[in-house]
Write a protein that holds these residues in place. Sequence first.
Motif, PDB file in Angstrom:
ATOM      1  N   ASN A   1     105.309   3.769  57.304  1.00 51.39           N
ATOM      2  CA  ASN A   1     106.738   4.117  57.465  1.00 51.39           C
ATOM      3  C   ASN A   1     107.598   3.021  56.840  1.00 51.39           C
ATOM      4  O   ASN A   1     107.169   2.379  55.888  1.00 51.39           O
ATOM      5  CB  ASN A   1     107.095   4.348  58.928  1.00 51.39           C
ATOM      6  CG  ASN A   1     106.351   5.548  59.508  1.00 51.39           C
ATOM      7  OD1 ASN A   1     105.807   6.350  58.766  1.00 51.39           O
ATOM      8  ND2 ASN A   1     106.344   5.652  60.824  1.00 51.39           N
ATOM      9  N   GLY A   2     108.779   2.744  57.440  1.00 56.77           N
ATOM     10  CA  GLY A   2     109.697   1.782  56.832  1.00 56.77           C
ATOM     11  C   GLY A   2     109.155   0.361  56.857  1.00 56.77           C
ATOM     12  O   GLY A   2     108.406  -0.025  57.746  1.00 56.77           O
ATOM     13  N   LEU A   3     109.544  -0.437  55.857  1.00 54.49           N
ATOM     14  CA  LEU A   3     109.065  -1.819  55.735  1.00 54.49           C
ATOM     15  C   LEU A   3     109.984  -2.769  56.490  1.00 54.49           C
ATOM     16  O   LEU A   3     111.197  -2.619  56.453  1.00 54.49           O
ATOM     17  CB  LEU A   3     109.036  -2.261  54.268  1.00 54.49           C
ATOM     18  CG  LEU A   3     108.295  -1.400  53.264  1.00 54.49           C
ATOM     19  CD1 LEU A   3     109.217  -0.379  52.636  1.00 54.49           C
ATOM     20  CD2 LEU A   3     107.702  -2.273  52.176  1.00 54.49           C
ATOM     21  N   LEU A   4     109.421  -3.769  57.133  1.00 58.66           N
ATOM     22  CA  LEU A   4     110.205  -4.795  57.825  1.00 58.66           C
ATOM     23  C   LEU A   4     110.541  -5.894  56.830  1.00 58.66           C
ATOM     24  O   LEU A   4     109.649  -6.575  56.297  1.00 58.66           O
ATOM     25  CB  LEU A   4     109.420  -5.385  59.001  1.00 58.66           C
ATOM     26  CG  LEU A   4     109.408  -4.583  60.317  1.00 58.66           C
ATOM     27  CD1 LEU A   4     108.831  -3.197  60.143  1.00 58.66           C
ATOM     28  CD2 LEU A   4     108.652  -5.345  61.390  1.00 58.66           C
TER      29      LEU A   4
ATOM     30  N   PRO B   1     101.704   1.845  52.267  1.00 56.08           N
ATOM     31  CA  PRO B   1     102.325   0.780  53.063  1.00 56.08           C
ATOM     32  C   PRO B   1     103.821   0.679  52.802  1.00 56.08           C
ATOM     33  O   PRO B   1     104.308  -0.357  52.342  1.00 56.08           O
ATOM     34  CB  PRO B   1     101.578  -0.476  52.599  1.00 56.08           C
ATOM     35  CG  PRO B   1     101.173  -0.167  51.193  1.00 56.08           C
ATOM     36  CD  PRO B   1     101.135   1.331  51.025  1.00 56.08           C
ATOM     37  N   GLY B   2     104.542   1.741  53.101  1.00 54.36           N
ATOM     38  CA  GLY B   2     105.981   1.742  52.877  1.00 54.36           C
ATOM     39  C   GLY B   2     106.404   3.104  52.382  1.00 54.36           C
ATOM     40  O   GLY B   2     106.289   3.393  51.192  1.00 54.36           O
ATOM     41  N   ASP B   3     106.848   3.948  53.310  1.00 53.92           N
ATOM     42  CA  ASP B   3     107.199   5.314  52.956  1.00 53.92           C
ATOM     43  C   ASP B   3     108.458   5.707  53.722  1.00 53.92           C
ATOM     44  O   ASP B   3     108.839   5.065  54.693  1.00 53.92           O
ATOM     45  CB  ASP B   3     106.058   6.279  53.303  1.00 53.92           C
ATOM     46  CG  ASP B   3     105.633   6.152  54.760  1.00 53.92           C
ATOM     47  OD1 ASP B   3     104.928   5.174  55.076  1.00 53.92           O
ATOM     48  OD2 ASP B   3     106.021   6.999  55.579  1.00 53.92           O
ATOM     49  N   LEU B   4     109.062   6.766  53.246  1.00 52.85           N
ATOM     50  CA  LEU B   4     110.230   7.308  53.911  1.00 52.85           C
ATOM     51  C   LEU B   4     109.728   8.246  55.005  1.00 52.85           C
ATOM     52  O   LEU B   4     109.090   9.252  54.706  1.00 52.85           O
ATOM     53  CB  LEU B   4     111.070   8.064  52.865  1.00 52.85           C
ATOM     54  CG  LEU B   4     112.418   8.606  53.306  1.00 52.85           C
ATOM     55  CD1 LEU B   4     113.320   7.498  53.816  1.00 52.85           C
ATOM     56  CD2 LEU B   4     113.064   9.322  52.131  1.00 52.85           C
TER      57      LEU B   4
ATOM     58  N   LEU C   1     113.633   1.203  55.485  1.00 53.66           N
ATOM     59  CA  LEU C   1     113.637  -0.243  55.736  1.00 53.66           C
ATOM     60  C   LEU C   1     113.995  -0.530  57.187  1.00 53.66           C
ATOM     61  O   LEU C   1     114.708   0.245  57.824  1.00 53.66           O
ATOM     62  CB  LEU C   1     114.734  -0.917  54.872  1.00 53.66           C
ATOM     63  CG  LEU C   1     114.697  -0.728  53.374  1.00 53.66           C
ATOM     64  CD1 LEU C   1     116.026  -1.159  52.778  1.00 53.66           C
ATOM     65  CD2 LEU C   1     113.564  -1.541  52.781  1.00 53.66           C
ATOM     66  N   TRP C   2     113.482  -1.648  57.677  1.00 49.26           N
ATOM     67  CA  TRP C   2     113.964  -2.208  58.940  1.00 49.26           C
ATOM     68  C   TRP C   2     114.438  -3.617  58.622  1.00 49.26           C
ATOM     69  O   TRP C   2     113.620  -4.463  58.237  1.00 49.26           O
ATOM     70  CB  TRP C   2     112.839  -2.257  59.974  1.00 49.26           C
ATOM     71  CG  TRP C   2     112.381  -0.907  60.425  1.00 49.26           C
ATOM     72  CD1 TRP C   2     111.315  -0.199  59.949  1.00 49.26           C
ATOM     73  CD2 TRP C   2     112.981  -0.096  61.441  1.00 49.26           C
ATOM     74  NE1 TRP C   2     111.214   1.002  60.607  1.00 49.26           N
ATOM     75  CE2 TRP C   2     112.223   1.086  61.540  1.00 49.26           C
ATOM     76  CE3 TRP C   2     114.080  -0.259  62.294  1.00 49.26           C
ATOM     77  CZ2 TRP C   2     112.521   2.102  62.440  1.00 49.26           C
ATOM     78  CZ3 TRP C   2     114.380   0.756  63.192  1.00 49.26           C
ATOM     79  CH2 TRP C   2     113.607   1.922  63.253  1.00 49.26           C
ATOM     80  N   LEU C   3     115.733  -3.856  58.753  1.00 44.90           N
ATOM     81  CA  LEU C   3     116.271  -5.182  58.432  1.00 44.90           C
ATOM     82  C   LEU C   3     116.169  -6.067  59.662  1.00 44.90           C
ATOM     83  O   LEU C   3     116.793  -5.801  60.696  1.00 44.90           O
ATOM     84  CB  LEU C   3     117.721  -5.057  57.946  1.00 44.90           C
ATOM     85  CG  LEU C   3     117.891  -4.128  56.734  1.00 44.90           C
ATOM     86  CD1 LEU C   3     119.351  -4.061  56.301  1.00 44.90           C
ATOM     87  CD2 LEU C   3     117.004  -4.577  55.563  1.00 44.90           C
ATOM     88  N   ILE C   4     115.337  -7.096  59.530  1.00 44.77           N
ATOM     89  CA  ILE C   4     115.042  -7.980  60.656  1.00 44.77           C
ATOM     90  C   ILE C   4     115.369  -9.412  60.227  1.00 44.77           C
ATOM     91  O   ILE C   4     114.625 -10.012  59.453  1.00 44.77           O
ATOM     92  CB  ILE C   4     113.538  -7.906  61.047  1.00 44.77           C
ATOM     93  CG1 ILE C   4     113.054  -6.467  61.210  1.00 44.77           C
ATOM     94  CG2 ILE C   4     113.252  -8.767  62.278  1.00 44.77           C
ATOM     95  CD1 ILE C   4     113.399  -5.794  62.498  1.00 44.77           C
TER      96      ILE C   4
ATOM     97  N   PRO D   1     112.225  -4.153  49.652  1.00 45.02           N
ATOM     98  CA  PRO D   1     112.627  -3.455  48.426  1.00 45.02           C
ATOM     99  C   PRO D   1     113.990  -2.776  48.551  1.00 45.02           C
ATOM    100  O   PRO D   1     114.130  -1.593  48.225  1.00 45.02           O
ATOM    101  CB  PRO D   1     111.522  -2.412  48.284  1.00 45.02           C
ATOM    102  CG  PRO D   1     111.229  -2.010  49.723  1.00 45.02           C
ATOM    103  CD  PRO D   1     111.600  -3.196  50.592  1.00 45.02           C
ATOM    104  N   THR D   2     115.016  -3.556  48.971  1.00 47.06           N
ATOM    105  CA  THR D   2     116.355  -2.976  49.104  1.00 47.06           C
ATOM    106  C   THR D   2     116.856  -2.434  47.762  1.00 47.06           C
ATOM    107  O   THR D   2     117.555  -1.420  47.715  1.00 47.06           O
ATOM    108  CB  THR D   2     117.339  -4.041  49.644  1.00 47.06           C
ATOM    109  OG1 THR D   2     116.782  -4.606  50.828  1.00 47.06           O
ATOM    110  CG2 THR D   2     118.688  -3.434  49.967  1.00 47.06           C
ATOM    111  N   GLY D   3     116.501  -3.104  46.669  1.00 46.22           N
ATOM    112  CA  GLY D   3     116.918  -2.644  45.342  1.00 46.22           C
ATOM    113  C   GLY D   3     116.429  -1.230  45.065  1.00 46.22           C
ATOM    114  O   GLY D   3     117.165  -0.386  44.542  1.00 46.22           O
TER     115      GLY D   3
END
Length: 425
Positions: A139-142, A113-116, A172-175, A149-151
Amino acid sequence: MKPLLLVMCIAVATVACATRQLAPEPGSGTYELRNAHWLGPSGFTQGTRYVVNGRFATARPARVDSSLDLSGGWVVSPFGEAHNHNLGYTSATRTDSVIARYLHDGVMYVQNPGDLPRSRDSLNGRVNRGGQLSVAFANGLLTATGGHPTGLYLRNLSRGTMTKADGDGGFLWLIDSLPDLERKWPRILDGHPDIIKTVLVHSEEYARRRNDTAFFNWRGLNPSLLPAIVSRAHAAGLRVMSHVETAADFHAAVVAGVDVIGHIPGFRGDENVQLPSAEPYQILREDAQLAAERHTWVVTTVGGIQTVDRQGPDSARRRAFDLLATHNLRVLKNAGVRLAIGSDEYRDDSVNEVRYLASLNVFDPLSLLRLWSENTPRAIFPSRRVGCLEDGCEASFLVLRMDPSVDIARTDSILLRMKDGRLLR
Ligand SMILES: [Zn+2]
């Protein structure tokens, strides 16, 4: 709700959604499987079953290619891992060793649940074919700007394992607003995710944390955006998982209608991995009941605390985490919430998560076995006939030398593995 979703899936979402959940190409051999105990609704029963066109059958087919004596072994569906990020390509050697470990442990249904996305492309040919691990990818996390997990992304960027392009729109998807969601949604779908992963972190303090640098990486989506994400995902035939930290996040996720909650609240404590008070993390009975009514899956991921020794210098912290996990598991179990096993442990699969759950004594060995081998595969691939050994189910199974309903540790006594009607070595 499920049939409706399937109809929408077929009607709206075209090929991606319709094909993603199909069973892999099965083996063509027909097998007779003799002399075994088979796990079913009323426990283990003795008998003979067949594999025809990669599916189980109870009636003997006209032709049998191989007859296997299973030596009185105990047959269960392969296990699942509903939360792990370690199936992504780093190097051929590492990827192959991770896959080999899953297969060795009998864990054959995996959710990342969160991959490149570009690393997922590199896994092509190594998973999701007949006889291989079945893996679902988000794929990318919203998440929000500066949200978890920006860190992790920035750390990987500084190490050179990720690039600038792997940020927003990649890993990541920044929403931060509805317009952000509307603008980015088509690209999110273009990546053909199997599930949409959303991030809630202390959503009860969303307004306080959103612009405070002290909470960098310890914030998440505006919870008021979650229903809009869920409705878009469902319209596209996709399910939604939420990362949660607190009981308030759990509540927000259930009310928003997510399909899977990716953690049990309090799985890692506060920013310092401490639990000064358990209360913010204790799931409310009403919320558990609502999750049960809505058939929301909850993934465990509580075993990370095992690295802290129960008898060691930090034993008080260990005890606090054990008590919180026990409390939350009881609340979920008593409400009848559907649980799936997941570890979120990059260096492991779900084996140690199961060991930890067993040590808490909330579930007897047979119940735990069902969570691992029946629930978890179904939680990951809800439209496939997995996690079962009956007529028409995908012919994937493990033969154990000893009865695992007596002691869950016996799940490591694997004699034989079959996936998609293909015998594995
Ligand atoms: Zn995770």
